[in-house]
Design a protein around this motif. Structure first.
Motif, PDB file in Angstrom:
ATOM      1  N   ASN A   1      23.895  67.750  27.482  1.00 16.86           N
ATOM      2  CA  ASN A   1      23.693  68.334  28.804  1.00 16.86           C
ATOM      3  C   ASN A   1      23.396  67.229  29.803  1.00 16.86           C
ATOM      4  OD1 ASN A   1      23.377  71.519  28.461  1.00 16.86           O
ATOM      5  ND2 ASN A   1      22.407  70.524  26.713  1.00 16.86           N
ATOM      6  N   GLY A   2      24.029  67.272  30.953  1.00 15.71           N
ATOM      7  CA  GLY A   2      23.746  66.269  31.961  1.00 15.71           C
ATOM      8  C   GLY A   2      24.574  66.486  33.202  1.00 15.71           C
ATOM      9  N   VAL A   3      24.100  65.964  34.330  1.00 13.34           N
ATOM     10  CA  VAL A   3      24.817  66.022  35.599  1.00 13.34           C
ATOM     11  C   VAL A   3      24.977  64.598  36.104  1.00 13.34           C
ATOM     12  CG1 VAL A   3      24.817  66.894  37.956  1.00 13.34           C
ATOM     13  CG2 VAL A   3      23.862  68.294  36.122  1.00 13.34           C
ATOM     14  N   PHE A   4      26.208  64.202  36.405  1.00 13.83           N
ATOM     15  CA  PHE A   4      26.488  62.834  36.821  1.00 13.83           C
ATOM     16  C   PHE A   4      27.318  62.825  38.102  1.00 13.83           C
ATOM     17  CE2 PHE A   4      26.275  62.877  32.175  1.00 13.83           C
ATOM     18  CZ  PHE A   4      25.322  61.901  31.934  1.00 13.83           C
ATOM     19  N   ASN A   5      27.001  61.930  38.995  1.00 14.36           N
ATOM     20  CA  ASN A   5      27.818  61.731  40.188  1.00 14.36           C
ATOM     21  C   ASN A   5      29.119  61.036  39.796  1.00 14.36           C
ATOM     22  OD1 ASN A   5      28.862  60.549  42.724  1.00 14.36           O
ATOM     23  ND2 ASN A   5      26.944  61.294  43.573  1.00 14.36           N
ATOM     24  N   LYS A   6      30.253  61.546  40.271  1.00 16.03           N
ATOM     25  CA  LYS A   6      31.557  60.988  39.891  1.00 16.03           C
ATOM     26  C   LYS A   6      31.818  59.618  40.517  1.00 16.03           C
ATOM     27  CE  LYS A   6      35.122  63.710  40.049  1.00 16.03           C
ATOM     28  NZ  LYS A   6      36.068  64.727  40.575  1.00 16.03           N
ATOM     29  N   LYS A   7      31.017  59.243  41.502  1.00 18.31           N
ATOM     30  CA  LYS A   7      31.260  57.983  42.211  1.00 18.31           C
ATOM     31  C   LYS A   7      30.482  56.815  41.616  1.00 18.31           C
ATOM     32  CE  LYS A   7      34.259  59.412  45.179  1.00 18.31           C
ATOM     33  NZ  LYS A   7      35.657  58.926  45.090  1.00 18.31           N
ATOM     34  N   GLN A   8      30.078  56.912  40.377  1.00 17.81           N
ATOM     35  CA  GLN A   8      29.402  55.789  39.738  1.00 17.81           C
ATOM     36  C   GLN A   8      30.281  55.193  38.645  1.00 17.81           C
ATOM     37  OE1 GLN A   8      26.004  56.760  37.139  1.00 17.81           O
ATOM     38  NE2 GLN A   8      26.493  58.915  37.462  1.00 17.81           N
ATOM     39  N   GLU A   9      29.966  53.964  38.270  1.00 15.12           N
ATOM     40  CA  GLU A   9      30.732  53.273  37.236  1.00 15.12           C
ATOM     41  C   GLU A   9      30.590  54.005  35.905  1.00 15.12           C
ATOM     42  OE1 GLU A   9      32.605  50.741  37.884  1.00 15.12           O
ATOM     43  OE2 GLU A   9      31.910  50.239  39.914  1.00 15.12           O
ATOM     44  N   ILE A  10      31.651  53.994  35.134  1.00 12.65           N
ATOM     45  CA  ILE A  10      31.624  54.683  33.844  1.00 12.65           C
ATOM     46  C   ILE A  10      30.601  54.047  32.905  1.00 12.65           C
ATOM     47  CG2 ILE A  10      33.471  53.299  32.792  1.00 12.65           C
ATOM     48  CD1 ILE A  10      34.397  55.877  31.377  1.00 12.65           C
ATOM     49  N   GLU A  11      30.351  52.746  33.065  1.00 12.90           N
ATOM     50  CA  GLU A  11      29.372  52.076  32.213  1.00 12.90           C
ATOM     51  C   GLU A  11      27.986  52.721  32.334  1.00 12.90           C
ATOM     52  OE1 GLU A  11      32.572  49.039  33.058  1.00 12.90           O
ATOM     53  OE2 GLU A  11      31.450  50.529  34.208  1.00 12.90           O
ATOM     54  N   ASN A  12      27.635  53.179  33.548  1.00 14.73           N
ATOM     55  CA  ASN A  12      26.338  53.817  33.741  1.00 14.73           C
ATOM     56  C   ASN A  12      26.210  55.086  32.903  1.00 14.73           C
ATOM     57  OD1 ASN A  12      25.805  51.836  35.620  1.00 14.73           O
ATOM     58  ND2 ASN A  12      26.271  53.123  37.391  1.00 14.73           N
ATOM     59  N   ILE A  13      27.278  55.881  32.908  1.00 17.68           N
ATOM     60  CA  ILE A  13      27.264  57.130  32.148  1.00 17.68           C
ATOM     61  C   ILE A  13      27.205  56.845  30.649  1.00 17.68           C
ATOM     62  CG2 ILE A  13      28.574  59.227  31.614  1.00 17.68           C
ATOM     63  CD1 ILE A  13      29.701  59.110  34.447  1.00 17.68           C
ATOM     64  N   LEU A  14      27.996  55.877  30.209  1.00 21.10           N
ATOM     65  CA  LEU A  14      28.021  55.549  28.784  1.00 21.10           C
ATOM     66  C   LEU A  14      26.669  55.023  28.304  1.00 21.10           C
ATOM     67  CD1 LEU A  14      31.535  53.846  28.445  1.00 21.10           C
ATOM     68  CD2 LEU A  14      30.915  56.247  28.096  1.00 21.10           C
ATOM     69  N   LYS A  15      25.998  54.256  29.153  1.00 23.27           N
ATOM     70  CA  LYS A  15      24.688  53.729  28.769  1.00 23.27           C
ATOM     71  C   LYS A  15      23.673  54.855  28.600  1.00 23.27           C
ATOM     72  CE  LYS A  15      24.988  49.055  30.681  1.00 23.27           C
ATOM     73  NZ  LYS A  15      24.491  48.135  31.727  1.00 23.27           N
ATOM     74  N   ILE A  16      23.721  55.834  29.495  1.00 22.79           N
ATOM     75  CA  ILE A  16      22.798  56.964  29.390  1.00 22.79           C
ATOM     76  C   ILE A  16      23.016  57.699  28.074  1.00 22.79           C
ATOM     77  CG2 ILE A  16      22.257  59.238  30.357  1.00 22.79           C
ATOM     78  CD1 ILE A  16      22.823  58.005  33.132  1.00 22.79           C
ATOM     79  N   ILE A  17      24.271  57.900  27.714  1.00 21.92           N
ATOM     80  CA  ILE A  17      24.569  58.577  26.454  1.00 21.92           C
ATOM     81  C   ILE A  17      24.144  57.706  25.276  1.00 21.92           C
ATOM     82  CG2 ILE A  17      26.411  59.552  25.017  1.00 21.92           C
ATOM     83  CD1 ILE A  17      27.949  60.164  27.582  1.00 21.92           C
ATOM     84  N   GLU A  18      24.347  56.402  25.395  1.00 20.83           N
ATOM     85  CA  GLU A  18      23.936  55.487  24.318  1.00 20.83           C
ATOM     86  C   GLU A  18      22.432  55.534  24.066  1.00 20.83           C
ATOM     87  OE1 GLU A  18      26.943  51.740  23.736  1.00 20.83           O
ATOM     88  OE2 GLU A  18      25.233  51.500  25.049  1.00 20.83           O
ATOM     89  N   ASN A  19      21.666  55.800  25.111  1.00 21.08           N
ATOM     90  CA  ASN A  19      20.209  55.801  24.975  1.00 21.08           C
ATOM     91  C   ASN A  19      19.692  56.919  24.090  1.00 21.08           C
ATOM     92  OD1 ASN A  19      19.706  53.500  26.460  1.00 21.08           O
ATOM     93  ND2 ASN A  19      19.567  54.593  28.408  1.00 21.08           N
TER      94      ASN A  19
END
Length: 377
Positions: free
Chosen positions: A343-361
């Motif tokens: 579950n999560g809400v992400f702004n589409k205007k950010q780098e994909i690395e940011n999203i992947l890092k959050i999931i990695e955590n």
């Protein structure tokens, strides 16, 4: 509508001038009201201090109390929402060293954030590339590179219908206003075929060849009772005047139609179903059967408003969405990890690395970027 204004409204920090802007946006449509409601619910259900260091310490304490995969995801998800929502409009008080250590994610500047771009195929077969910053105009149509507008006063005799095609590549999105005043938002990897001008006193028909589109249909009362119809490969939607979302990607055996406002009838070769606002139909392309369920509308249409909203979505569904927007390919090496719900809400205007890092955590999966291919380890 700036997302920061929504957050300020939730926190009761809007100025009098900004309050008027918000109220005007909020009163424009039920879609806006439902979207605000969805953000408010996410915020209230996952309220954690914006101080990232303290927030992570709290999460870590909760994880230690209940050391299980289920509880880990629960609190990691809360962290994901906080970081995703607040990372853009606000500046964190902490420094990068305050963040918890993450797994190694190879940094390469080859993956671009999706943007407004499309290819317009005209009635004579010629093509025009549309992209942000470039203008195009030819008689009855014009584009500023972010949207495509057709002359709303133009109609055509029944025998002279000409069609245009708008194709959105992976890594793209686009808005189009048809000649009858219907507005359509097209997601990445989508194709729409439509008349340059609709025939008088006839059903207004367009075809979503594949992909995902949000329709805000000009009501039949403005067109002498003429209905609006959207066809896909195995489905037809009869519209009276409404807002709805259709997802019909080539690789997906299910065609999903979500009704936001108004009335629609979803038809297949086997049956037909009526939808009411808040319902979603799922057509199985193999059996042509249709199932109806109630859904969180704001979650289903968040892409149109600039967000990825994943509610109890398996990782394999999430990476499919990310692959289309960032135009990347995911190679799955850990088949168990991609089945885990998230579950999560992400702004589409950010780098994909940011999203992947959050999931990695969450410590359940690792990613490695190799050019435009991302390994799921």
């Amino acid at each position: 509508m700036e997302f920061s204004l929504i957050l300020k409204k939730i926190n009761n920090t809007l100025s009098a001038e900004k309050e008027l802007i918000f109220n005007d946006w909020y009163s424009q449509s039920e879609t806006h009201r439902q979207y605000f409601k969805g953000v408010l619910e996410q915020f209230e259900n996952n309220r954690i201090t914006v101080d990232n260091k303290k927030g992570w310490e709290r999460i870590d304490q909760e994880i230690r109390k209940k050391n299980s995969t289920k509880s880990y995801w629960k609190y990691a998800v809360a962290a994901a929402i906080v970081i995703a929502v607040f990372s853009l409009p606000f500046t964190f008080k902490n420094t990068p060293s305050d963040l918890p250590p993450t797994t190694t994610l190879e940094q390469q500047a080859t993956i671009e954030i999706g943007s407004d771009k499309a290819t317009l195929t005209l009635e004579d077969g010629s093509s025009v590339v549309l992209q942000k910053g470039e203008h195009y105009e030819a008689g009855h149509i014009k584009s500023n590179g972010e949207q495509l507008l057709y002359d709303s006063t133009k109609t055509t005799p029944n025998v002279d219908i000409a069609y245009n095609i708008l194709t959105i590549p992976r890594g793209g999105q686009f808005f189009i206003s048809l000649s009858d005043g219907t507005n359509v938002w097209l997601n990445s990897d989508s194709k729409l075929r439509y008349p340059v001008a609709f025939a008088e006193n006839q059903t207004r028909m367009v075809e979503l060849v594949y992909g995902e589109a949000y329709f805000e249909v000009s009501p039949s009362t403005k067109h002498n009772g003429s209905h609006f119809t959207v066809t896909t490969l195995n489905q037809e939607i009869d519209v009276i005047g409404t807002e709805f979302n259709i997802k019909a990607y080539k690789e997906d055996p299910i065609i999903s139609t979500t009704l936001v406002e108004g009335k629609v009838v979803v038809k297949s070769s086997q049956t037909f179903k009526k939808l009411i606002p808040g319902q979603q139909s799922k057509l199985d392309s193999k059996t042509n059967s249709i199932e109806i369920s109630k859904v969180d509308v704001s979650n289903e249409v968040s892409w149109k408003n600039g967000f990825f909203s994943f509610k109890n979505k398996q990782l394999e569904e999430i990476i499919l969405v990310l692959s289309r927007w960032y135009d990347v390919d995911f190679k799955v090496q850990n088949t168990e990890a991609v089945k885990i719900p998230f579950n999560g809400v992400f702004n589409k205007k950010q780098e994909i690395e940011n999203i992947l890092k959050i999931i990695e955590n969450t410590n359940e999966v690792k990613f490695e970027i190799k050019g435009k291919t991302i390994l799921v380890e």
